[in-house]
Motif scaffolding. Structure first.
Motif, PDB file in Angstrom:
ATOM      1  N   PRO A 133       0.804  -1.232   0.000  1.00  0.00           N
ATOM      2  CA  PRO A 133       0.000   0.000   0.000  1.00  0.00           C
ATOM      3  C   PRO A 133       0.834   1.278   0.000  1.00  0.00           C
ATOM      4  N   ASN A 134       0.416   2.230  -0.831  1.00  0.00           N
ATOM      5  CA  ASN A 134       1.039   3.560  -0.890  1.00  0.00           C
ATOM      6  C   ASN A 134       2.532   3.514  -1.209  1.00  0.00           C
ATOM      7  N   SER A 135       2.940   2.544  -2.024  1.00  0.00           N
ATOM      8  CA  SER A 135       4.356   2.418  -2.360  1.00  0.00           C
ATOM      9  C   SER A 135       4.500   1.855  -3.763  1.00  0.00           C
ATOM     10  N   THR A 136       5.760   1.813  -4.234  1.00  0.00           N
ATOM     11  CA  THR A 136       6.071   1.124  -5.493  1.00  0.00           C
ATOM     12  C   THR A 136       6.977  -0.063  -5.193  1.00  0.00           C
ATOM     13  N   GLU A 137       6.749  -0.691  -4.065  1.00  0.00           N
ATOM     14  CA  GLU A 137       7.533  -1.858  -3.667  1.00  0.00           C
ATOM     15  C   GLU A 137       6.634  -3.091  -3.535  1.00  0.00           C
ATOM     16  N   ARG A 173       5.940   2.234   3.850  1.00  0.00           N
ATOM     17  CA  ARG A 173       6.032   2.626   5.259  1.00  0.00           C
ATOM     18  C   ARG A 173       4.794   2.104   5.969  1.00  0.00           C
ATOM     19  N   PRO A 174       4.950   1.146   6.878  1.00  0.00           N
ATOM     20  CA  PRO A 174       3.785   0.616   7.602  1.00  0.00           C
ATOM     21  C   PRO A 174       3.025   1.724   8.306  1.00  0.00           C
ATOM     22  N   GLY A 178      -6.272   3.231  11.177  1.00  0.00           N
ATOM     23  CA  GLY A 178      -6.916   4.521  11.416  1.00  0.00           C
ATOM     24  C   GLY A 178      -6.221   5.645  10.679  1.00  0.00           C
ATOM     25  N   SER A 179      -5.820   5.395   9.407  1.00  0.00           N
ATOM     26  CA  SER A 179      -5.170   6.443   8.630  1.00  0.00           C
ATOM     27  C   SER A 179      -6.100   7.631   8.439  1.00  0.00           C
ATOM     28  N   LEU A 301      -6.501   6.533  -3.307  1.00  0.00           N
ATOM     29  CA  LEU A 301      -6.809   5.453  -4.239  1.00  0.00           C
ATOM     30  C   LEU A 301      -5.752   5.332  -5.331  1.00  0.00           C
ATOM     31  N   ILE A 302      -5.222   6.474  -5.788  1.00  0.00           N
ATOM     32  CA  ILE A 302      -4.158   6.440  -6.783  1.00  0.00           C
ATOM     33  C   ILE A 302      -2.916   5.768  -6.202  1.00  0.00           C
ATOM     34  N   ASN A 303      -2.539   6.136  -4.988  1.00  0.00           N
ATOM     35  CA  ASN A 303      -1.375   5.511  -4.332  1.00  0.00           C
ATOM     36  C   ASN A 303      -1.588   4.025  -4.126  1.00  0.00           C
ATOM     37  N   ALA A 304      -2.826   3.653  -3.778  1.00  0.00           N
ATOM     38  CA  ALA A 304      -3.118   2.233  -3.576  1.00  0.00           C
ATOM     39  C   ALA A 304      -2.975   1.442  -4.864  1.00  0.00           C
TER      40      ALA A 304
END
Length: 305
Positions: A133-137, A173-174, A178-179, A301-304
């Motif tokens: 989530p929220n990464s390119t890894e 980054r974990p 509750g983001s 949503l884009i990052n996801a």
């Protein structure tokens, strides 16, 4: 480049990122690993169910520290088996975090490279299909005996050294549950409808969508309901936000014939424009326009994706 380069060091500096579940001790055991291996060992902060352990330094130091971590994990498994009724000991399991752009080289044409690594190292290796989530890894799961895992990771490192990452890497980054992303009532309805509707996604993707988007935002949603005037003010304000996305990831966001970007527009209520490619640039500019709540949801949503 062969495995002897990784074995012997030869001034090669490596960075290995491990994804660990549960509490990770930062006391004497980590201090001992640092002193005995000579590697730099960093454990991510925060009250999260996951932690990132970063090992950095010369190859000899890295694999000394890595071996000590593996030994500690096997020791923990043996201890847990003492009062267990299980008849066989489960394998040691590790998760590496690597840039998604390097996974193609690791898998190889038709899966030939990863098959070769599995057979030569004697470990199970699985490359996740989706990015974290929220990464390119992506996560690479390795399971087996301590020695087979160490050998497997050495071979993975050789491939990564030979095929450096392309474009910009957004590290995973974990996040604690509750983001803080704000939803308006209509947006939550759209989110629910999209998650429940029949779609070409596998069922597992729907569950991932629920876990990573709906559930972590429950507390934020309740805060929005309890303070409607503040929520309405935030939703009413409009603005724009720009994102920079690597060219090799833009297809994931647009989707087939624009299906994915249209879903994000519909769910968020935001206007999303993707700039045309610029000659010589490896990135694309994405402009999001709408209320603050719409922009926050669209960005998430884009990052996801």
């Amino acid at each position: 480049m062969d495995s002897s380069l990784v074995e012997g060091g030869l001034n090669v500096t490596l960075t290995i990122r491990l994804l660990m579940h549960g509490k990770v001790s930062k006391g004497e055991s980590v201090k001992k690993m640092r002193e005995e291996s000579g590697a730099r060992i960093n454990i991510s902060e925060g009250n999260c169910p996951e932690r990132i352990i970063t090992l950095a330094g010369p190859t000899t130091s890295i694999f000394k520290a890595f071996s000590m971590i593996i030994e500690k994990l096997e020791e923990d498994i043996s201890t847990s088996m003492t009062n267990s009724t299980a008849t066989s000991k489960p394998p040691v399991t590790m998760r590496l975090v690597v840039p998604a752009s390097q996974c193609g080289s690791l898998i190889g044409k038709g899966g030939c490279k990863i098959k070769e690594i599995r057979e030569s190292a004697g470990a199970q290796v699985q490359v996740a299909g989706d990015m974290l989530p929220n990464s390119t890894e992506r996560a690479i799961t390795v399971a087996g005996t301590p020695q087979s895992i160490i050998e497997c990771v050495k071979q993975i490192c050789v491939v990564m050294l030979e095929s450096p990452p392309k474009g910009v890497t957004i590290p995973y980054r974990p996040k604690p549950s509750g983001s803080p992303v704000i939803f308006a009532g209509g947006q939550l309805t759209k989110l629910h409808q999209l998650a429940m509707q029949q779609s070409p996604f596998p069922i597992a993707h729907k569950y991932d969508f629920f876990i990573f988007v709906i559930f972590p935002l429950f507390n934020t949603l309740m805060a929005f309901v309890c303070v409607p005037s503040a929520g309405m003010d935030a939703s009413a304000q409009t603005g724009s936000h720009e994102l920079t996305i690597p060219n090799d990831l833009i297809g994931c966001i647009i989707g087939r014939q624009g299906a994915k970007i249209n879903e994000i527009r519909q769910m968020s209520g935001a206007q999303i424009k993707i700039a045309n490619p610029v000659e010589g640039s490896t990135d694309r500019q994405v402009t999001i326009t709408g209320s603050h709540a719409s922009i926050s949801l669209a960005e998430y949503l884009i990052n996801a994706r």
